[in-house]
Design a protein around this motif. Structure first.
Motif, mmCIF file in Angstrom:
data_model
loop_
_atom_site.group_PDB
_atom_site.id
_atom_site.type_symbol
_atom_site.label_atom_id
_atom_site.label_comp_id
_atom_site.label_asym_id
_atom_site.label_seq_id
_atom_site.Cartn_x
_atom_site.Cartn_y
_atom_site.Cartn_z
ATOM 1 N N ALA A 1 8.552 5.200 -14.841
ATOM 2 C CA ALA A 1 7.463 4.332 -15.073
ATOM 3 C C ALA A 1 6.211 4.841 -15.768
ATOM 4 O O ALA A 1 5.432 4.078 -16.302
ATOM 5 C CB ALA A 1 6.954 3.985 -13.682
ATOM 6 N N ASP B 1 9.153 -5.765 -15.909
ATOM 7 C CA ASP B 1 9.492 -5.954 -17.428
ATOM 8 C C ASP B 1 10.769 -5.437 -17.649
ATOM 9 O O ASP B 1 11.488 -6.051 -18.460
ATOM 10 C CB ASP B 1 8.341 -5.025 -18.273
ATOM 11 N N HIS B 2 11.330 -4.309 -17.130
ATOM 12 C CA HIS B 2 12.308 -3.502 -17.446
ATOM 13 C C HIS B 2 13.474 -3.577 -16.322
ATOM 14 O O HIS B 2 14.461 -2.861 -16.626
ATOM 15 C CB HIS B 2 12.240 -2.179 -18.000
ATOM 16 N N ASN C 1 6.297 -2.465 -14.268
ATOM 17 C CA ASN C 1 7.133 -1.627 -15.430
ATOM 18 C C ASN C 1 8.733 -2.256 -14.641
ATOM 19 O O ASN C 1 9.308 -2.583 -15.601
ATOM 20 C CB ASN C 1 7.086 -0.321 -14.953
#
Lengths: 181, 349
Positions: free
Chosen positions: B180, B194-195, B191
């Motif tokens: 992160a 998003d990922h 985070n």
């Protein structure tokens, strides 16, 4: 009076009072608990300086780990009033004198420190935040940092060596077995 | 006159949020006791509590009422102040952790943006650690103040167990922090939105964290501190009435909070899986509430797993517990940390 100032005075009084109670308490368990309160007050001061990382590490390491060990030892030793040796009155006086001398030396040493240049900025400044602290530790101070970690490692190894039971000749067989496990 | 330069609206907003979250934790902990008895009954082919109210859903209230009306006993030769301080500390530390957990995105009310998180501090995870490490005191002080050797032994067991498992827990978390890149809870959740969730990248780290969470909550198979057949009843043996209730209740609050922490750190927090909720175009308030509900669903799942494990796996022996902690989990989490760092370094180049 801003809220920072109110908190500052509150925390200062709390820290000093608890520190006095550490010494004044008759029961060592209470002393430990007062000392924990001192650490909390000091962490509060760190927070006022916006040093969040220091504040929380102070709580994790001192209040959360070291004081637990203190409490362990004191609880297991089972200190009672009956087996506490009577202290000499002169010994008490000598203790007060020695403590007073230490205070005098500290005050004398810090009196001419550069207070104006390094006056604490309450609520502002971000040197205590974890990114900045980490960068400073791993770039400017990387050698002292690594050396101190080696020092801690050697302390750990030393504790393990001291804690291991030495095998005396008559019980060598038994302890040998247990160490093989 | 400018006496106090305080943003009163801010204070009020946070106060309301704190009250809501604390009462929510208490209610959920209450119904976890009910869930525990129902799930246990289900696993053992029984009916479980079914007398108080329909399906027995008033059972937690009946239990609480019973505890309040029990006689309060304080041992004669014990420190009365510390005896009361013990359960209070257990309760306070259990409730404190919820301050840094992001319960959802922000609500927009009365022209103000109100984040559903009490304090989005820079050191979110470390704060959780700090509070968890203080959790030992409630048990230790209570056990010592009881003036009973079984209570003291249980308290020392519990404390050494919690300290041992905190280490592995911290090491498992470092890998998550590296992914992160921040200690801030809201950044960690963002985070993951998003990922992808951290559990995909850190399955081993999650397993280690989960085992340590079981140990930190003193749940079976790590409930040696209250092993009935060795220590009578454990550190709360001398307690009666609501002080006993506080100890038992704090365990359930700890379960709820550690489920919330696991959901936030490894399972995306309030992120709704498989969809991009930002593109729906519905009002942000509704979205925040849906996110909150999703987080709650994840938490309830973890709570179920906690209960499931309790009624499935027998208790460890004490040396097995210490071996697992020091020789199993700590080297494993160290390896996990180094491996994560190496992979991240290779992928970056």
């Amino acid at each position: 009076m801003s809220i920072t100032l109110i908190l500052f005075w509150f925390l200062s009084v709390l820290a000093l009072f608890s520190a006095a109670m550490v010494v004044a308490s008759k029961n060592p368990v209470y002393s430990v608990l007062w000392l924990i309160l001192v650490f909390f007050a000091i962490s509060g001061h760190y927070l006022l300086l916006n040093a969040q990382f220091l504040a929380i590490v102070n709580i994790i390491v001192y209040a959360g780990a070291i004081m637990v060990l203190f409490l362990f030892v004191i609880m297991l030793m089972n200190l009672n009033k009956s087996n506490e040796p009577k202290r000499n009155k002169w010994l008490n006086l000598a203790g007060v004198l020695a403590g007073g001398c230490l205070l005098l030396v500290l005050v004398a040493a810090l009196k001419n420190a550069e207070t104006k240049a390094t006056l604490a900025e309450t609520g502002t400044g971000n040197i205590g935040l974890i990114e900045n602290l980490g960068k400073a530790l791993f770039t400017d101070y990387v050698v002292p940092f690594e050396i101190s970690s080696v020092l801690f490692l050697s302390a750990m190894v030393g504790a393990v060596v001291l804690g291991k039971k030495e095998s005396s000749p008559d019980t060598a067989g038994q302890s040998g077995k247990s160490s093989e496990k | 006159m400018h006496l106090l330069s305080i943003d009163w609206w801010f204070l009020l907003e946070k106060l309301v949020l704190i009250m809501v979250i604390i009462s929510l934790s208490l209610v959920i902990a209450m119904y976890t006791t009910y869930a525990e008895r129902k799930v246990a009954a289900w696993l053992q082919d029984r009916r479980g509590p079914n007398r108080a109210g329909p399906w027995g859903i008033l059972q937690p209230l009946a239990d609480g009422g019973k505890l309040f009306f029990k006689e309060e006993i304080i041992p004669l030769v014990s420190s009365k102040f510390l005896f009361i301080l013990g359960p209070s500390l257990a309760m306070i530390t259990a409730l404190l952790t919820s301050a840094v957990i992001p319960w959802g995105t922000s609500l927009h009310l009365f022209g103000r943006e109100m984040p559903l998180q009490i304090a989005d501090v820079n050191i979110g995870i470390l704060y959780i650690f700090g509070v968890v490490s203080l959790g030992v005191y409630g048990i230790m002080i209570g056990g010592w103040a009881s003036n009973n050797k079984f209570s003291l032994l249980a308290a020392i067991r519990a404390a050494s167990q919690m300290i041992s498992y905190e280490l592995a827990m911290g090491l498992a978390l470092i890998a998550v922090l590296m992914l992160a890149g921040s200690l801030q809870m809201s950044v960690i959740v963002q985070n993951q939105i998003d990922h992808g969730w951290h559990v995909i990248y850190q399955p081993l780290g999650f397993v280690i964290f989960f085992i340590c969470a079981l140990a930190e909550c003193n749940r079976t198979p790590f409930d040696l501190a209250e092993a009935e057949n060795e220590l009578n009843f454990g550190y709360h043996q001398e307690y009666s009435s609501m002080k006993l209730g506080f100890y038992l209740f704090a365990e359930y609050i700890n379960m709820f909070i550690s489920s919330a922490v696991m959901a936030t750190l490894f399972f995306g927090g309030y992120d709704i899986p498989f969809v991009n909720e930002a593109s729906w175009g519905i009002s942000p308030n509704l979205l925040a509430l849906i996110g909150f509900a999703v987080l709650m669903a994840k938490i309830f799942f973890f709570l179920f797993v906690f209960i499931w494990i309790r009624w499935t796996i027998p208790r460890f022996r004490y040396d097995q517990l210490m071996n697992l902690g020091w020789k199993g989990l700590i080297p494993l989490s160290l390896a996990n940390m180094v491996l994560t760092a190496v992979v991240m370094l290779i992928l970056k180049k």
